[in-house]
Motif scaffolding. Structure first.
Motif, mmCIF file in Angstrom:
data_model
loop_
_atom_site.group_PDB
_atom_site.id
_atom_site.type_symbol
_atom_site.label_atom_id
_atom_site.label_comp_id
_atom_site.label_asym_id
_atom_site.label_seq_id
_atom_site.Cartn_x
_atom_site.Cartn_y
_atom_site.Cartn_z
ATOM 1 N N ASP A 34 -25.402 -36.387 89.275
ATOM 2 C CA ASP A 34 -24.165 -36.229 90.034
ATOM 3 C C ASP A 34 -23.445 -37.545 90.311
ATOM 4 O O ASP A 34 -22.241 -37.662 90.146
ATOM 5 C CB ASP A 34 -24.485 -35.597 91.401
ATOM 6 N N GLU A 35 -24.226 -38.526 90.765
ATOM 7 C CA GLU A 35 -23.569 -39.764 91.178
ATOM 8 C C GLU A 35 -22.897 -40.450 90.003
ATOM 9 O O GLU A 35 -21.772 -40.937 90.119
ATOM 10 C CB GLU A 35 -24.564 -40.692 91.876
ATOM 11 N N ASP A 36 -23.566 -40.469 88.863
ATOM 12 C CA ASP A 36 -22.946 -41.052 87.674
ATOM 13 C C ASP A 36 -21.712 -40.249 87.265
ATOM 14 O O ASP A 36 -20.707 -40.808 86.832
ATOM 15 C CB ASP A 36 -23.939 -41.084 86.508
ATOM 16 N N LEU A 37 -21.795 -38.922 87.417
ATOM 17 C CA LEU A 37 -20.679 -38.060 87.016
ATOM 18 C C LEU A 37 -19.421 -38.403 87.825
ATOM 19 O O LEU A 37 -18.341 -38.594 87.266
ATOM 20 C CB LEU A 37 -21.047 -36.589 87.240
ATOM 21 N N VAL B 202 -21.056 -38.070 96.820
ATOM 22 C CA VAL B 202 -20.070 -37.756 95.782
ATOM 23 C C VAL B 202 -18.803 -38.579 96.011
ATOM 24 O O VAL B 202 -18.269 -39.208 95.095
ATOM 25 C CB VAL B 202 -19.748 -36.243 95.801
ATOM 26 N N ILE B 203 -18.342 -38.580 97.253
ATOM 27 C CA ILE B 203 -17.103 -39.313 97.573
ATOM 28 C C ILE B 203 -17.316 -40.812 97.348
ATOM 29 O O ILE B 203 -16.452 -41.500 96.806
ATOM 30 C CB ILE B 203 -16.685 -39.025 99.037
ATOM 31 N N GLU B 204 -18.490 -41.292 97.730
ATOM 32 C CA GLU B 204 -18.745 -42.730 97.567
ATOM 33 C C GLU B 204 -18.903 -43.122 96.094
ATOM 34 O O GLU B 204 -18.465 -44.195 95.688
ATOM 35 C CB GLU B 204 -19.972 -43.147 98.387
ATOM 36 N N ALA B 205 -19.505 -42.222 95.311
ATOM 37 C CA ALA B 205 -19.652 -42.521 93.880
ATOM 38 C C ALA B 205 -18.279 -42.568 93.212
ATOM 39 O O ALA B 205 -17.990 -43.460 92.410
ATOM 40 C CB ALA B 205 -20.531 -41.465 93.215
ATOM 41 N N TYR B 206 -17.422 -41.608 93.566
ATOM 42 C CA TYR B 206 -16.068 -41.585 93.013
ATOM 43 C C TYR B 206 -15.343 -42.885 93.382
ATOM 44 O O TYR B 206 -14.720 -43.537 92.546
ATOM 45 C CB TYR B 206 -15.328 -40.367 93.568
ATOM 46 N N VAL C 163 -13.723 -45.845 90.959
ATOM 47 C CA VAL C 163 -12.342 -46.352 91.001
ATOM 48 C C VAL C 163 -12.374 -47.867 91.194
ATOM 49 O O VAL C 163 -11.672 -48.617 90.495
ATOM 50 C CB VAL C 163 -11.533 -45.687 92.144
ATOM 51 N N ASN C 164 -13.228 -48.331 92.111
ATOM 52 C CA ASN C 164 -13.263 -49.763 92.399
ATOM 53 C C ASN C 164 -13.835 -50.576 91.240
ATOM 54 O O ASN C 164 -13.423 -51.707 91.023
ATOM 55 C CB ASN C 164 -14.035 -50.018 93.694
ATOM 56 N N ALA D 237 -9.288 -37.687 94.019
ATOM 57 C CA ALA D 237 -10.323 -36.904 94.707
ATOM 58 C C ALA D 237 -11.331 -36.382 93.692
ATOM 59 O O ALA D 237 -10.957 -35.974 92.592
ATOM 60 C CB ALA D 237 -9.698 -35.747 95.470
ATOM 61 N N PRO D 238 -12.622 -36.381 94.044
ATOM 62 C CA PRO D 238 -13.636 -35.902 93.104
ATOM 63 C C PRO D 238 -13.582 -34.382 92.918
ATOM 64 O O PRO D 238 -13.019 -33.671 93.752
ATOM 65 C CB PRO D 238 -14.955 -36.320 93.767
#
Lengths: 114, 812
Positions: free
Chosen positions: B84-87, B158-162, B166-167, B334-335
């Motif tokens: 998930d996090e990589d996705l 999820v939000i932090e991975a997205y 971006v960063n 947004a993810p």
């Protein structure tokens, strides 16, 4: 002949330098070659060299895509496509020209013969 | 001498470089640093992005396993990750790669920060826009949503991975890689944050909730009286099917509560520039049961009607990792997929319209440091908003917050009365977890999963259509709805009693919903939600009256629908409003007094097939006629000095037919006493004159698409980066394409047991870069009603039409 060599050298070196450095590296290149290889018409050499490199590169960029980038940007800037090209050539040319002249002036006329 | 020459030349060169390396404001306009901007190696020329043909790999920090991303011929990314996090990291990274400027600009706009980029604007228009956003409490609401998100560890990851994705992309950029708009406006992207992800949801809520008209209705009540308000603005227009009809089968009761009196102020409410959303924003969705399709598999369709912009509001992506394989429209920033499908289900949304905004009259003390609540004086909370304004000193605004929420309009901003103030209560100010709904929908495999996912969704309330490969279809109107007392929320409310506030919310499973209805399809087009036996009181600014009936008529008539039929229906330009009312309008005309051009217009109208097709001439005359009819009938409303709201088109025609001598048909500015027939004739004359004027200005052949002029505008309102397209339809047609709004994403999903078959198109392109062939490559297909089959395989994409980027974890 000397002018031609000067133009070719500035054009080639600035092309390579621009792959690495920011836009104003053209001034460094112009200055250095103006100093190392000064000529009677250093301003013109620097101007023509950079103007040519920028014109060719701009044209290559523009023609690498099916849509016209220059026309859209010209529209945003409220000018024609020709003016965008002209502005590009002038900005590059003037900085190149003055930088080359500055380098040439530092060296002075005496050293023209070598 | 030589030294002087050299020095002069050196100084001149340095000054020249300095001038060309910096941005200047000339005559109020910002000029980009011309040296940097025009340099063909780094400046705007470098934004020419030829179609890439080679696969490549990148080493990147922040991921644990290799991620493969294939871009198909439309540049839709198909992301295959191992967790998930990589996705979601990859989704953030890739979305930013295509849409970074848009993502940042839209979240700046939502937060009230575009003056930082664009300056205060002419007459402070941009600064005022920002102040309004701040005063409506956009970030206030987003902060609450973020607090809720933080309580759910999995969602926050999820939000932090997205965000990290971006960063990571932003960190990889040098000046030459920046999107064009950064170069033009000479600024650089700032780091992305989780707050921005949730801010986007609040921004969508603003788009969809702010057609609220409590202030306008209160003024109407004062000016016209109770009976006239009931006549002009009924809660329900008696037309068409409700979204969910299950009369007598609602097996629960609404709690009874004391009614509350509206706070009818002793003067009219004067607010200039009261924020109102465009009433033409709406959407269609429907799902047809397999019993009524040619293949026997359910079909789900959705087309949300929003602002038509470049870059588009949607970005299509395919997200695949263990436990998830979803594809569809995402919101850049947004993810997860917002509207789409996975291996088992498909879903689509339309706006629920319900009233989720209230205004409370506040009684302040003399210096407004306190306000009255339940017979006590309560301290006003002052929030200082500091606005950075480009090329100018910062602007400091102070906003009063009360028990109810912020007071957006006061003597410093737009309110014309120094005494009367209204606090703003909006459901989107509350904490919420919409992203969790989408996260779960992306993974849902059946109706029960869909139901569980929707339980988390509060705002903006949506009509969620559903279909599954296993054969179910469903519709659920989901949001956090206050339990309303009759008439509550229609007018401004007395804010001195806390009991006048929202006392309870409708239990989520008592919302309007059903599954597998006998008619064999579910549909919604922003119409009234439920039959009259639904236990809770329902109100909204208005409900849709035409698209919904046309959709249901077509779906009822066809018991063996195909994907092609559904494409035709999404692009249907049948004008039901015209077919219902044109004969009545034409009867009012008097051929004896008509000019040549008017005679011709009426002949054209008489022969009309009621299609707002691209070529239609009659549609031009009809729409020009209506454009003049409303202001003549509702001149008392259009010309009022205080905010008022125009009755709907449906109600207008209803009154023409049933009440032709109503006082509103009299045009106030004339000495004569007009009736409906008179204003219809006056409007016809003016409408034909408008068309003649258009014809003489444009010299072109008269056709509807040109007259309407569908315009897809660049977000920074740069005309050269915007596009005009020839496209039929109009508001109130199923193909609700107007001048500036329309179907922002058309999706059709056939849920076949052998695999999902999906089609989609939207008015724009995947890449926000103006130098990319994918900037606007879908636009013409959208305009022509064509679709693309969406590639949804778990196999690596066809290498001949796609490129693959591999993101590899950087060595530790």
């Amino acid at each position: 002949m000397r002018a031609f060599i000067q133009i070719a050298l500035i054009a080639i070196v600035s092309y390579l330098a621009l792959l690495l450095g920011p836009w104003w590296t053209i001034a460094v290149v112009g200055f250095a070659i103006g100093y190392a290889l000064p000529g009677r018409v250093s301003f013109v050499s620097g101007f023509v060299a950079i103007a040519l490199v920028w014109l060719v590169k701009a044209w290559l960029q523009d023609s690498s895509i099916p849509t016209s980038l220059s026309a859209q940007v010209a529209g945003v800037m409220h000018m024609s496509t020709a003016i965008i090209y002209l502005a590009t050539v002038l900005v590059g040319g003037l900085v190149g020209g003055f930088a080359t002249m500055t380098g040439s002036l530092l060296r002075g006329r005496k050293t023209i013969r070598y | 001498m030589r030294l002087i020459k050299f020095s002069a030349s050196l100084i001149f060169t340095l000054v020249l470089i300095f001038v060309l390396n910096n941005r200047w404001v000339v005559g109020g306009l910002g000029v980009p640093p011309m040296g940097r901007f025009l340099d063909p190696f780094h400046g705007f020329w470098n934004n020419a992005a030829p179609a890439n043909s080679d696969d490549f790999a990148l080493k990147i920090d922040g991921i644990s396993r290799p991620i493969s991303i294939s871009f198909d011929s439309l540049s839709i990314p198909h992301i295959f990750a191992e967790n998930d996090e990589d996705l979601y990291f990859a989704q953030g990274y890739i979305t930013a790669r295509h849409r970074l400027w848009q993502m940042e600009f839209q979240t700046h706009a939502a937060a009230g920060r575009i003056s930082e980029i664009l300056g205060a604007g002419p007459n402070n228009a941009i600064l005022d826009y920002d102040r309004n956003q701040r005063r409506l409490g956009m970030t206030f609401g987003a902060m609450h949503a973020l607090e809720v998100a933080k309580q759910n560890e999995a969602m926050m990851k999820v939000i932090e991975a997205y965000t990290a994705g971006v960063n990571a992309y932003i960190a990889s950029l040098d000046y030459e890689d920046l999107p064009f708009e950064y170069k033009l406006l000479d600024y650089a992207p700032e780091p992305w944050t989780p707050l921005k992800c949730v801010l986007l949801m609040k921004s969508m809520a603003q788009t969809l909730n702010m057609s609220d008209k409590d202030v306008q209705m209160t003024n109407a009540l004062k000016l016209f009286g109770k009976d006239m308000v009931a006549l002009l603005y009924p809660d329900r227009e008696q037309v068409g099917d409700a979204i969910v009809e299950k009369t007598g089968q609602w097996n629960f009761q609404a709690p009874s509560m004391d009614s509350i009196p509206p706070a009818l102020p002793d003067e009219l409410i004067a607010i200039s520039g009261l924020a109102v959303a465009d009433p033409n924003i709406g959407s269609n969705n429907w799902a047809v049961s397999g019993t009524r399709t040619a293949t026997g598999a359910p079909i789900l369709c959705n087309d949300p009607h929003l602002d038509l912009t470049l870059p588009s509001i949607w970005y299509v992506a395919h997200l695949s990792a263990p436990g998830v394989n979803a594809m569809g429209a995402t919101l850049p920033g947004a993810p997860c997929v917002v509207i789409g499908f996975n291996d088992s289900i498909a879903w689509g949304v339309t706006n629920a319209q319900r009233d989720l905004v209230d205004w409370y009259a506040i009684e302040f003390n003399a210096d407004k440091s306190k306000y009255k609540l339940d017979d006590q004086w309560v301290d006003t909370r002052i929030v200082i908003e500091n606005l950075k304004v480009r090329d100018r000193a910062d602007f400091t605004d102070s906003v009063m917050y009360t028990h109810w929420g912020p007071v957006p309009y006061d003597n410093h901003f737009r309110a014309e009365s120094a005494r009367k103030h209204f606090a703003f209560r909006w459901i989107a100010h509350d904490g919420s977890e919409e992203l969790l709904t989408f996260y779960q929908l992306n993974r849902a495999s059946n109706h029960a999963d869909y139901m569980a996912a929707l339980d988390h969704f509060s705002s903006p309330a949506q009509n969620f259509a559903f279909a599954s490969v296993s054969g179910d279809i469903a519709m659920r109107i989901q949001g956090k709805f206050p339990v309303r007392r009759p008439l509550e929320g229609k007018f401004v409310i007395d804010g001195t009693r806390s009991s006048n506030g929202w006392q309870a919310f409708i239990p989520t499973r008592e919302n309007v919903m059903y599954k597998n209805p006998p008619r064999g399809f579910v549909s919604s087009a922003n119409q009234y939600p439920a039959d009259s036996t639904y236990p809770y009181y329902i109100t909204a600014s208005s409900y849709e009256a035409y698209r919904n009936r046309r959709i249901n008529d077509v779906l009822r008539a066809d018991s063996s629908v195909t994907v092609e039929d559904m494409m035709a229906l999404q692009n249907d330009t049948y004008n039901l409003k015209a077919s219902e009312n044109l004969a009545m309008l034409l009867t009012a005309l008097d051929p004896a007094t008509m000019s040549e051009s008017e005679k011709k217009a009426s002949d054209v109208l008489r022969g009309w097939d009621f299609q707002n097709s691209i070529q239609s001439e009659a549609a031009v005359y009809f729409e020009a006629w209506l454009s003049n009819l409303y202001p003549l009938i509702w001149d008392e409303i259009y010309d009022a000095k205080v905010p008022l709201s125009r009755p709907t088109a449906y109600q207008t025609f209803h009154l023409i037919a049933t009440n032709p001598t109503l006082s509103f048909f009299d045009v106030a500015s004339t000495a004569e006493k007009e009736t409906a027939g008179d204003v219809i004739r006056m409007a016809f004359r003016k409408g034909v004159a408008d068309v003649e004027e258009w014809r003489s200005e444009h010299g072109a052949e008269l056709q509807w698409a040109d007259y309407k002029d569908t315009y897809v505008e660049h977000l920074a309102r740069q005309e050269a980066l915007s596009r005009h397209v020839e496209h039929g339809g109009n508001y109130d047609n199923v193909d609700a394409s107007g001048h500036r709004h329309g179907p922002s994403w058309r999706m059709i999903v056939s849920l076949e047991p052998g695999g999902i078959v999906a089609y989609g198109v939207y008015p724009g392109g995947q890449d926000g870069n103006i130098g990319s062939p994918h900037y606007d490559d879908l636009l013409d297909d959208w305009a022509a009603g064509r679709y693309f089959r969406l590639s949804f395989t778990t196999q690596p994409a066809d290498p001949s039409t796609s490129i693959t980027i591999t993101l590899n974890p950087a060595a530790k």
